[in-house]
Design a protein around this motif. Structure first.
Motif, mmCIF file in Angstrom:
data_model
loop_
_atom_site.group_PDB
_atom_site.id
_atom_site.type_symbol
_atom_site.label_atom_id
_atom_site.label_comp_id
_atom_site.label_asym_id
_atom_site.label_seq_id
_atom_site.Cartn_x
_atom_site.Cartn_y
_atom_site.Cartn_z
ATOM 1 N N LEU A 114 0.839 -1.210 0.000
ATOM 2 C CA LEU A 114 0.000 0.000 0.000
ATOM 3 C C LEU A 114 0.871 1.256 0.000
ATOM 4 C CD1 LEU A 114 -2.768 -1.047 2.558
ATOM 5 C CD2 LEU A 114 -2.899 -1.059 0.074
ATOM 6 N N ALA A 115 1.933 1.239 0.810
ATOM 7 C CA ALA A 115 2.807 2.413 0.901
ATOM 8 C C ALA A 115 3.500 2.670 -0.437
ATOM 9 C CB ALA A 115 3.842 2.203 1.999
ATOM 10 N N LEU A 116 3.869 1.582 -1.124
ATOM 11 C CA LEU A 116 4.560 1.706 -2.404
ATOM 12 C C LEU A 116 3.594 2.192 -3.479
ATOM 13 C CD1 LEU A 116 7.309 1.025 -3.768
ATOM 14 C CD2 LEU A 116 6.406 -1.269 -4.203
ATOM 15 N N ASN A 117 2.424 1.578 -3.551
ATOM 16 C CA ASN A 117 1.458 1.920 -4.587
ATOM 17 C C ASN A 117 0.985 3.371 -4.458
ATOM 18 O OD1 ASN A 117 -0.539 1.746 -6.620
ATOM 19 N ND2 ASN A 117 -2.066 1.071 -5.130
ATOM 20 N N ARG A 118 0.728 3.809 -3.220
ATOM 21 C CA ARG A 118 0.200 5.158 -3.026
ATOM 22 C C ARG A 118 1.293 6.143 -2.607
ATOM 23 N NH1 ARG A 118 -5.357 4.814 -3.333
ATOM 24 N NH2 ARG A 118 -5.127 7.028 -3.765
ATOM 25 N N MET A 138 0.404 9.347 -8.180
ATOM 26 C CA MET A 138 -0.742 8.532 -8.570
ATOM 27 C C MET A 138 -0.440 7.042 -8.429
ATOM 28 S SD MET A 138 -3.021 8.860 -12.007
ATOM 29 C CE MET A 138 -1.672 8.475 -13.115
ATOM 30 N N GLY A 139 -1.396 6.305 -7.848
ATOM 31 C CA GLY A 139 -1.284 4.848 -7.750
ATOM 32 C C GLY A 139 -2.323 4.185 -8.627
ATOM 33 N N VAL A 140 -2.589 2.899 -8.342
ATOM 34 C CA VAL A 140 -3.660 2.189 -9.053
ATOM 35 C C VAL A 140 -4.616 1.611 -8.015
ATOM 36 C CG1 VAL A 140 -2.211 1.572 -11.030
ATOM 37 C CG2 VAL A 140 -2.372 -0.004 -9.090
ATOM 38 N N ASP A 141 -5.875 1.344 -8.405
ATOM 39 C CA ASP A 141 -6.777 0.568 -7.554
ATOM 40 C C ASP A 141 -6.230 -0.852 -7.478
ATOM 41 O OD1 ASP A 141 -8.417 2.760 -7.570
ATOM 42 O OD2 ASP A 141 -10.185 1.714 -8.363
ATOM 43 N N LEU A 142 -6.113 -1.401 -6.294
ATOM 44 C CA LEU A 142 -5.707 -2.811 -6.187
ATOM 45 C C LEU A 142 -6.907 -3.734 -6.442
ATOM 46 C CD1 LEU A 142 -3.265 -2.596 -3.157
ATOM 47 C CD2 LEU A 142 -2.690 -2.990 -5.564
ATOM 48 N N HIS A 143 -8.094 -3.237 -6.156
ATOM 49 C CA HIS A 143 -9.317 -4.002 -6.423
ATOM 50 C C HIS A 143 -9.348 -4.424 -7.891
ATOM 51 C CE1 HIS A 143 -13.549 -5.135 -5.810
ATOM 52 N NE2 HIS A 143 -13.665 -4.813 -7.083
ATOM 53 N N GLY A 144 -9.558 -5.712 -8.116
ATOM 54 C CA GLY A 144 -9.658 -6.208 -9.492
ATOM 55 C C GLY A 144 -8.330 -6.534 -10.143
ATOM 56 N N LYS A 145 -7.224 -6.174 -9.488
ATOM 57 C CA LYS A 145 -5.909 -6.464 -10.064
ATOM 58 C C LYS A 145 -5.473 -7.898 -9.683
ATOM 59 C CE LYS A 145 -5.184 -2.363 -11.873
ATOM 60 N NZ LYS A 145 -6.393 -1.652 -11.409
ATOM 61 N N THR A 146 -4.498 -8.399 -10.431
ATOM 62 C CA THR A 146 -4.017 -9.759 -10.178
ATOM 63 C C THR A 146 -2.780 -9.731 -9.286
ATOM 64 O OG1 THR A 146 -4.887 -10.500 -12.297
ATOM 65 C CG2 THR A 146 -3.193 -11.880 -11.272
ATOM 66 N N VAL A 147 -2.843 -10.501 -8.200
ATOM 67 C CA VAL A 147 -1.743 -10.579 -7.241
ATOM 68 C C VAL A 147 -1.202 -12.004 -7.241
ATOM 69 C CG1 VAL A 147 -1.111 -10.406 -4.794
ATOM 70 C CG2 VAL A 147 -2.748 -8.782 -5.786
ATOM 71 N N CYS A 168 -8.948 -8.599 -4.969
ATOM 72 C CA CYS A 168 -7.957 -8.925 -5.997
ATOM 73 C C CYS A 168 -8.201 -10.338 -6.529
ATOM 74 C CB CYS A 168 -6.543 -8.858 -5.420
ATOM 75 S SG CYS A 168 -6.062 -7.215 -4.870
ATOM 76 N N ARG A 169 -7.734 -10.569 -7.761
ATOM 77 C CA ARG A 169 -7.661 -11.929 -8.295
ATOM 78 C C ARG A 169 -6.318 -12.470 -7.813
ATOM 79 N NH1 ARG A 169 -5.435 -13.001 -13.837
ATOM 80 N NH2 ARG A 169 -5.917 -15.170 -14.328
ATOM 81 N N VAL A 170 -6.333 -13.628 -7.147
ATOM 82 C CA VAL A 170 -5.096 -14.113 -6.536
ATOM 83 C C VAL A 170 -4.614 -15.387 -7.227
ATOM 84 C CG1 VAL A 170 -3.975 -14.875 -4.402
ATOM 85 C CG2 VAL A 170 -5.712 -13.066 -4.325
ATOM 86 N N GLN A 197 1.336 -12.922 -15.409
ATOM 87 C CA GLN A 197 -0.030 -12.409 -15.251
ATOM 88 C C GLN A 197 -0.220 -11.469 -14.060
ATOM 89 O OE1 GLN A 197 -3.209 -15.336 -15.545
ATOM 90 N NE2 GLN A 197 -1.872 -16.740 -16.657
ATOM 91 N N SER A 198 0.796 -11.359 -13.191
ATOM 92 C CA SER A 198 0.580 -10.660 -11.919
ATOM 93 C C SER A 198 1.091 -9.224 -11.944
ATOM 94 C CB SER A 198 1.285 -11.413 -10.785
ATOM 95 O OG SER A 198 0.764 -12.714 -10.670
ATOM 96 N N LEU A 199 0.240 -8.282 -11.561
ATOM 97 C CA LEU A 199 0.691 -6.898 -11.406
ATOM 98 C C LEU A 199 1.464 -6.739 -10.093
ATOM 99 C CD1 LEU A 199 0.575 -4.022 -12.650
ATOM 100 C CD2 LEU A 199 -1.261 -3.571 -11.015
ATOM 101 N N VAL A 200 1.112 -7.589 -9.116
ATOM 102 C CA VAL A 200 1.819 -7.586 -7.830
ATOM 103 C C VAL A 200 2.334 -8.998 -7.576
ATOM 104 C CG1 VAL A 200 1.601 -7.292 -5.324
ATOM 105 C CG2 VAL A 200 0.315 -5.788 -6.878
ATOM 106 N N VAL A 201 3.610 -9.110 -7.211
ATOM 107 C CA VAL A 201 4.151 -10.412 -6.825
ATOM 108 C C VAL A 201 4.719 -10.287 -5.414
ATOM 109 C CG1 VAL A 201 5.923 -12.157 -7.261
ATOM 110 C CG2 VAL A 201 4.690 -11.134 -9.177
#
Lengths: 217, 112
Positions: A114-118, A138-147, A168-170, A197-201
């Protein structure tokens, strides 16, 4: 039992002293890291309590043993800094703390994300400096993103559950998939597919795929 | 399996072990603009740095200092475990291990 506690910080002293109230061991708090040049501080202690960056190689273990120490209580889960072959040769014993709080680590991983994204640290420094511009934050919504979660032991499972709660999609990779996570919609994939496929790893595995290699080389 | 497999702008979080990530490769991935962000609580060569105040020292680890220079890299000093509950559990288990050894009992937490 007289125990030399190495690498003692104020928080170690506070919590170990509280935990020792009933046990009644004689704790000798030492601020130094355990190394060959500090091993004398354990003289006369049957036990030593050590942490992640203390040195417990052959020479240190032999010096400890010669001065009467026979037990090493690691106050952490890892013991890669202890030369176990020498421990066995000398007839010493080593114990550790296999688990303390999986929530602590999983929640810190979320805090970092969260600290990194925002960009919370940068935003705070700006505001402290009287700079109230948000340009560049600017960050991104994590909702709906793939982790993607690499390693779904206890910590990885808790992290995955928190991310499911974020909407998130996990995706996950582990040599032993967790059926309860799969039932909640977590998909296990080969690690290459997970990365693609993952925006966050987030890494929650205890070791590398092969000695000398990395998950993300 | 490289940073290049990740979608552009991806975030990588490591609260596990420093050696899981090749730090040089991480620097290259951030420098190229491909990685959206990197957050680390552990670092391969952390033993000489973490848990101590080095604010008056000249830090010699150029790779680490390069990482710190990026606006989209966040590093904490191996503090993920550091909650009140974890410290209480570490203390209680350690005291139990000392009790077991003093009493000549096998502890379930013995590794050697």
């Amino acid at each position: 039992m007289k125990t030399a506690v190495f690498s003692t910080k104020p928080y170690d002293r506070e919590f170990l002293t509280a935990g020792n109230a009933a046990a009644g061991h004689e704790l000798v708090f030492v601020e130094n890291r355990l190394r060959l040049d500090t091993v004398a501080l354990a003289a006369g202690c049957p036990a030593v309590c050590a942490f992640v960056n203390d040195v417990l190689d052959g020479p240190v273990l032999r010096a400890l043993h010669a001065a009467g120490t026979c037990f090493i209580a690691m106050r952490c889960a890892g013991y890669n800094n202890v030369e176990l072959a020498v421990v066995r040769e000398l007839g010493m014993q080593v114990a550790r703390v296999p688990a303390y709080s999986p929530y602590a680590v999983a929640e810190h991983a979320v805090a970092l994300l969260l600290a990194l994204n925002r960009q919370v640290p940068r935003a705070w420094w700006r505001v402290r400096d009287g700079n109230f511009s948000i340009d560049g934050l600017m960050g991104v919504d994590l909702h709906g993103k793939t982790v993607g979660v690499i390693g779904t032991g206890t910590i990885g499972r808790i992290f995955a559950e928190i991310m499911l709660g974020f909407g998130c999609r996990v995706l996950a990779y582990d040599v032993r998939p967790d059926e309860a996570l799969e039932a909640r919609g977590v998909r296990y994939l080969p690690v290459e597919d997970l990365l693609a496929q993952s925006l966050v790893v987030s890494l929650h595995c205890r070791c590398c795929p092969r000695p000398g290699t990395c998950w993300i080389p | 399996m490289t940073f290049a497999l990740l979608p552009p702008g991806a975030f990588v979080i490591n609260t596990s072990r420093g050696a899981l990530i090749d730090t040089e490769a991480a620097v290259a991935a951030v420098k190229s603009g491909r990685l959206g962000g990197l957050a680390l609580d552990v670092y391969e060569e952390e033993a000489e740095l973490f848990f101590e105040d080095h604010s008056s020292d000249i830090i010699q680890d150029d790779t680490f200092m390069r990482l710190l220079s990026f606006p989209n890299v966040l590093v904490t000093s191996h503090q993920a475990f550091f909650t009140r509950e974890a410290m209480q559990n570490i203390s209680a288990t350690t005291m139990g291990n000392l009790d077991d050894f003093a009493a000549g009992r096998q502890t379930p937490n013995q590794v050697a």
